[in-house]
Design a protein around this motif. Structure first.
Motif, PDB file in Angstrom:
ATOM      1  N   ALA A  11       0.763  -1.151   0.161  1.00  0.00           N
ATOM      2  CA  ALA A  11       0.158   0.168   0.047  1.00  0.00           C
ATOM      3  C   ALA A  11       0.938   1.160  -0.024  1.00  0.00           C
ATOM      4  O   ALA A  11       0.500   2.261  -0.763  1.00  0.00           O
ATOM      5  CB  ALA A  11      -0.886  -0.086   1.140  1.00  0.00           C
ATOM      6  N   LEU A  12       1.969   1.209   0.821  1.00  0.00           N
ATOM      7  CA  LEU A  12       2.912   2.427   0.605  1.00  0.00           C
ATOM      8  C   LEU A  12       3.487   2.591  -0.609  1.00  0.00           C
ATOM      9  O   LEU A  12       3.621   3.621  -1.155  1.00  0.00           O
ATOM     10  CB  LEU A  12       3.734   2.120   1.762  1.00  0.00           C
ATOM     11  N   CYS A  13       3.881   1.404  -1.191  1.00  0.00           N
ATOM     12  CA  CYS A  13       4.619   1.576  -2.523  1.00  0.00           C
ATOM     13  C   CYS A  13       3.571   2.067  -3.563  1.00  0.00           C
ATOM     14  O   CYS A  13       4.055   2.398  -4.569  1.00  0.00           O
ATOM     15  CB  CYS A  13       5.409   0.604  -3.010  1.00  0.00           C
ATOM     16  N   ASN A  14       2.262   1.735  -3.582  1.00  0.00           N
ATOM     17  CA  ASN A  14       1.232   2.264  -4.390  1.00  0.00           C
ATOM     18  C   ASN A  14       0.445   3.526  -4.384  1.00  0.00           C
ATOM     19  O   ASN A  14      -0.151   4.214  -5.010  1.00  0.00           O
ATOM     20  CB  ASN A  14       0.008   1.076  -4.692  1.00  0.00           C
ATOM     21  N   HIS A  15       0.912   4.094  -3.106  1.00  0.00           N
ATOM     22  CA  HIS A  15       0.249   5.379  -2.756  1.00  0.00           C
ATOM     23  C   HIS A  15       0.731   6.579  -3.668  1.00  0.00           C
ATOM     24  O   HIS A  15       1.939   6.315  -4.152  1.00  0.00           O
ATOM     25  CB  HIS A  15       0.157   5.701  -1.206  1.00  0.00           C
ATOM     26  N   ASP A  16      -0.095   7.450  -3.953  1.00  0.00           N
ATOM     27  CA  ASP A  16       0.562   8.641  -4.840  1.00  0.00           C
ATOM     28  C   ASP A  16       1.516   9.683  -4.142  1.00  0.00           C
ATOM     29  O   ASP A  16       1.667  10.442  -4.728  1.00  0.00           O
ATOM     30  CB  ASP A  16      -0.690   9.227  -5.955  1.00  0.00           C
ATOM     31  N   TRP A  17       1.219   9.624  -2.982  1.00  0.00           N
ATOM     32  CA  TRP A  17       1.829  10.717  -2.087  1.00  0.00           C
ATOM     33  C   TRP A  17       1.699  12.327  -2.364  1.00  0.00           C
ATOM     34  O   TRP A  17       2.809  12.710  -2.701  1.00  0.00           O
ATOM     35  CB  TRP A  17       3.074  10.311  -1.902  1.00  0.00           C
ATOM     36  N   PRO A  18       0.523  12.733  -2.195  1.00  0.00           N
ATOM     37  CA  PRO A  18       0.568  14.005  -2.696  1.00  0.00           C
ATOM     38  C   PRO A  18       1.238  15.062  -1.442  1.00  0.00           C
ATOM     39  O   PRO A  18       1.499  16.084  -1.965  1.00  0.00           O
ATOM     40  CB  PRO A  18      -1.060  14.292  -2.541  1.00  0.00           C
ATOM     41  N   GLY A  19       1.411  14.464  -0.537  1.00  0.00           N
ATOM     42  CA  GLY A  19       2.053  15.367   0.687  1.00  0.00           C
ATOM     43  C   GLY A  19       3.663  14.795   0.833  1.00  0.00           C
ATOM     44  O   GLY A  19       3.987  15.324   1.743  1.00  0.00           O
ATOM     45  N   ASN A  20       4.013  14.083  -0.096  1.00  0.00           N
ATOM     46  CA  ASN A  20       5.539  13.540  -0.102  1.00  0.00           C
ATOM     47  C   ASN A  20       5.829  12.860   1.107  1.00  0.00           C
ATOM     48  O   ASN A  20       5.248  12.253   2.002  1.00  0.00           O
ATOM     49  CB  ASN A  20       6.179  14.994  -0.621  1.00  0.00           C
ATOM     50  N   VAL A  21       7.182  13.264   1.186  1.00  0.00           N
ATOM     51  CA  VAL A  21       7.948  12.658   2.583  1.00  0.00           C
ATOM     52  C   VAL A  21       7.204  13.035   3.902  1.00  0.00           C
ATOM     53  O   VAL A  21       7.073  12.238   4.966  1.00  0.00           O
ATOM     54  CB  VAL A  21       9.402  12.878   2.624  1.00  0.00           C
ATOM     55  N   ARG A  22       6.713  14.083   4.104  1.00  0.00           N
ATOM     56  CA  ARG A  22       6.051  14.692   5.177  1.00  0.00           C
ATOM     57  C   ARG A  22       4.729  13.700   5.493  1.00  0.00           C
ATOM     58  O   ARG A  22       4.583  13.284   6.491  1.00  0.00           O
ATOM     59  CB  ARG A  22       5.551  16.079   5.051  1.00  0.00           C
ATOM     60  N   GLU A  23       4.120  13.428   4.329  1.00  0.00           N
ATOM     61  CA  GLU A  23       3.000  12.722   4.448  1.00  0.00           C
ATOM     62  C   GLU A  23       3.312  11.033   5.008  1.00  0.00           C
ATOM     63  O   GLU A  23       2.486  10.604   5.839  1.00  0.00           O
ATOM     64  CB  GLU A  23       2.149  12.591   3.335  1.00  0.00           C
ATOM     65  N   LEU A  24       4.402  10.744   4.291  1.00  0.00           N
ATOM     66  CA  LEU A  24       4.816   9.435   4.842  1.00  0.00           C
ATOM     67  C   LEU A  24       5.318   9.257   6.276  1.00  0.00           C
ATOM     68  O   LEU A  24       5.043   8.327   6.808  1.00  0.00           O
ATOM     69  CB  LEU A  24       6.101   9.018   3.939  1.00  0.00           C
ATOM     70  N   ALA A  25       6.019  10.427   6.733  1.00  0.00           N
ATOM     71  CA  ALA A  25       6.427  10.329   8.040  1.00  0.00           C
ATOM     72  C   ALA A  25       5.013  10.333   8.958  1.00  0.00           C
ATOM     73  O   ALA A  25       4.954   9.689  10.036  1.00  0.00           O
ATOM     74  CB  ALA A  25       7.158  11.594   8.434  1.00  0.00           C
ATOM     75  N   ASN A  26       4.017  11.160   8.675  1.00  0.00           N
ATOM     76  CA  ASN A  26       2.916  11.258   9.306  1.00  0.00           C
ATOM     77  C   ASN A  26       2.199   9.940   9.562  1.00  0.00           C
ATOM     78  O   ASN A  26       1.775   9.301  10.573  1.00  0.00           O
ATOM     79  CB  ASN A  26       1.789  12.358   8.688  1.00  0.00           C
ATOM     80  N   LEU A  27       2.043   9.394   8.162  1.00  0.00           N
ATOM     81  CA  LEU A  27       1.422   7.916   8.350  1.00  0.00           C
ATOM     82  C   LEU A  27       2.142   6.940   9.351  1.00  0.00           C
ATOM     83  O   LEU A  27       1.802   6.161  10.094  1.00  0.00           O
ATOM     84  CB  LEU A  27       1.309   7.275   7.021  1.00  0.00           C
ATOM     85  N   ILE A  28       3.560   6.884   9.043  1.00  0.00           N
ATOM     86  CA  ILE A  28       4.367   5.827   9.886  1.00  0.00           C
ATOM     87  C   ILE A  28       4.279   6.357  11.445  1.00  0.00           C
ATOM     88  O   ILE A  28       4.191   5.363  12.241  1.00  0.00           O
ATOM     89  CB  ILE A  28       5.799   5.939   9.276  1.00  0.00           C
ATOM     90  N   GLU A  29       4.233   7.559  11.841  1.00  0.00           N
ATOM     91  CA  GLU A  29       3.978   7.946  13.259  1.00  0.00           C
ATOM     92  C   GLU A  29       2.681   7.362  13.767  1.00  0.00           C
ATOM     93  O   GLU A  29       2.825   6.812  14.687  1.00  0.00           O
ATOM     94  CB  GLU A  29       4.223   9.454  13.450  1.00  0.00           C
ATOM     95  N   ARG A  30       1.820   7.487  12.935  1.00  0.00           N
ATOM     96  CA  ARG A  30       0.520   7.083  13.531  1.00  0.00           C
ATOM     97  C   ARG A  30       0.498   5.650  13.703  1.00  0.00           C
ATOM     98  O   ARG A  30       0.040   5.078  14.417  1.00  0.00           O
ATOM     99  CB  ARG A  30      -0.665   7.622  12.265  1.00  0.00           C
TER     100      ARG A  30
END
Length: 581
Positions: free
Chosen positions: A444-463
């Motif tokens: 799911a991480l590899c297929n997401h389009d990441w409009p928020g870029n690295v910051r969005e990834l960091a938020n998801l991982i912390e959650r």
């Protein structure tokens, strides 16, 4: 025949239900863990190569550790299955999974566990017979009869599984082995503290010798990599994709110079992290790194924040205060969101860049400062110049050395590296130990389009770190709440995923899995009747499956279904509302 005191394994039907084969994408799942079917000859060749490369003792340690890691994964799974059964029935999950995975046939002989509040006073003793060990068979085929046991990976599995299951170090020893001429292999296990000190074979429990070997190899590789890797080690930047490498190479070349650097790229790509990396690689690394967000302060305070203020310069200025340039003297000043800087402050910034001089607000004294400026923006400064909101001469002064920071969708190869790095960071921050990511979560991480870029990834991982129970892997539903069911459950629900113990549904599943079968209205109608589903059920399954296949990406799922994103969102919300009624 076993006597009445010999333990007997319970049925493994519940475990076989956890093993699923996805015909659509060729993946195999054991609960949330991705599995592989491999030829024994492949493992045999790999084992031989490891022995020849590292020597017998090092190979034994390495393969034991590999088995230990596999056992740990199954041990964590076992703690979630059969919660209402006894200790032996629950512990039996490991040996039964070991058999389901094709490693060996296991026969329990002795199982004695006595709990105690004090871990040092707990008692555990178990003996198992092994038959048809693939490892013993292949070792004898390659090297003939042995004096020492040869089931290294399987022995590591037993120790790793038991340690994870009891949450306390357990050590198994192989006391008989068919590689040594015995009729069958036999292992005996105890809590580590129950073994005599002289028999605590550390290589089966901790990979000391392997760690030393890997460390030596890593040191050799790092010496050959040279300055690039040494710089990256200091910067904490993570990545290996071509887009990341290009940006990092430009950053490294600028580091030893005094050039002003302009970092560009969309919001959330980590421009401040790159600025800190530039500072860490420069000869200013021991001096201050000061950051200011030009968009976060009111326009009438920007100048005082940057250049300082003299006492009495304006109402409320009750004392002289240093600005960011003076605080960063000798070091680096990072100006984020530079495009939001007011024109008056732009004129003063240009003077600092050209002459290295500042003048406090309300003051007359000019002071020299030695500051390297790194600016960042996510707006097009050329258009800002045309609109009259940015000075052209300042743009020319800043644009000497621009570096475009790639968006996350341009460096998809870095997502697994970044995710694991962030998992380690946030696990440490929040004082939790997790066991990584499930296969569907990483997909799911590899297929997401990441409009928020690295910051969005960091938020998801912390959650994910916060919501996931200790010792468990983060799953896709935790990262992306829209994924209400894991991918394997969607496939199972739609009949396209075969269970290891479900042979009666084989024909139905084959019907769905064959290309073009859904073009037959009669075939679809037959399956709906067979499974007791209605038209709305079919729609719900298709929508959820498309969303799962797209890794939670609503836009991608909508494209796959030939509809718009709002249409997909409306249909999903309608299905969820009906499910709550």
């Amino acid at each position: 025949m076993p006597d009445s005191n010999t333990p007997v394994f319970p049925s493994d039907r519940d475990l076989r239900r956890l093993l699923r084969f996805s015909r659509m994408d060729g993946r195999i799942w054991l609960a949330g863990q991705r599995m592989l079917l491999m030829h024994v000859n492949t493992l045999r060749a790999m084992r031989k190569e490891i022995i020849q490369s590292f020597g017998l003792e090092q190979a034994r340690a390495l393969l034991t550790r590999a088995g230990y890691s596999a056992g740990e994964q199954d041990g964590l799974l076992a703690r979630q299955v059969r919660p209402d059964q006894g200790v032996f029935e629950t512990f039996a999950i490991g040996p039964q999974l070991h058999m389901l995975e094709g490693a060996v046939q296991v026969e329990p002989l002795v199982f004695d566990y006595q709990p105690h509040a004090d871990p040092a006073k707990r008692h555990f003793h178990a003996i198992f017979n092994w038959s048809y060990s693939w490892e013993a068979e292949t070792h004898v085929q390659e090297y003939g009869p042995q004096e020492d046991p040869a089931c290294w990976m399987q022995l590591g599995y037993a120790s790793g599984y038991s340690t994870a299951f009891f949450q306390q170090p357990v050590l198994f020893k192989e006391v008989r082995c068919t590689a040594c001429g015995h009729a069958h292999c036999q292992i005996e296990g105890r809590f580590l503290h129950e073994w005599p000190a002289a028999q605590r074979d550390a290589v089966n429990h901790e990979p000391v010798s392997v760690e030393q070997t890997v460390t030596a190899l890593r040191q050799e590789v790092e010496a050959l990599r040279g300055q690039l890797d040494q710089s990256r080690q200091r910067t904490q930047l993570v990545g290996q994709s071509p887009a990341f490498e290009r940006a990092f190479m430009l950053l490294q070349r600028a580091a030893p110079t005094q050039v002003t650097v302009l970092l560009t790229g969309p919001t959330g790509v980590g421009k401040e992290q790159f600025a800190r990396a530039l500072h860490a690689m420069s000869d200013r690394a021991e001096q201050p790194f000061v950051a200011i967000n030009c968009a976060a302060l009111p326009a009438d305070l920007i100048e005082s924040e940057l250049f300082g203020v003299e006492k009495g310069a304006y109402t409320g200025a009750v004392q002289t205060r240093l600005g960011r340039f003076e605080r960063a003297d000798g070091g680096t000043l990072f100006l984020d969101e530079l495009g939001e800087l007011p024109l008056a402050a732009q004129a003063k910034l240009l003077r600092v860049l050209q002459q290295g001089e500042i003048e406090k607000l309300g003051g007359t004294e000019v002071r020299k400062v030695n500051v390297r400026v790194v600016a960042a923006t996510n707006v097009d400064l050329e258009k800002a110049v045309e609109a009259g909101t940015f000075r052209r001469d300042l743009l020319y002064r800043l644009n000497i050395y621009p570096i475009q920071i790639p968006s996350l969708c341009e460096r998809l190869d870095d997502i697994p590296l970044l995710a694991r790095h962030m998992l380690e960071q946030y696990s440490t921050l929040h004082g939790k130990r997790l066991s990584g990511f499930t296969g569907p979560a990483m997909a799911a991480l590899c297929n997401h389009d990441w409009p928020g870029n690295v910051r969005e990834l960091a938020n998801l991982i912390e959650r994910g770190v916060i919501l996931t129970p200790p010792e468990q892997p983060i799953d896709a539903g935790t990262l992306f709440p829209s994924l209400e069911m894991p991918l394997t459950d969607h496939l199972a629900a739609s009949g396209q995923l075969a269970s290891a113990d479900d042979e009666t549904s084989e024909g139905d599943a084959q019907t769905l899995s064959q290309p073009g079968s859904l073009q037959s209205a009669s075939g679809v109608y037959y399956l709906l009747q067979k499974q007791g589903l209605g038209l709305e059920d079919l729609e719900g399954l298709l929508l959820q499956e498309a969303l799962a296949q797209a890794g939670g990406n609503m836009a991608a799922a909508a494209r796959a279904l030939k509809m718009t994103r709002p249409q997909l969102s409306y249909r999903l919300s309608r299905i969820r509302c009906k499910g709550e009624e």
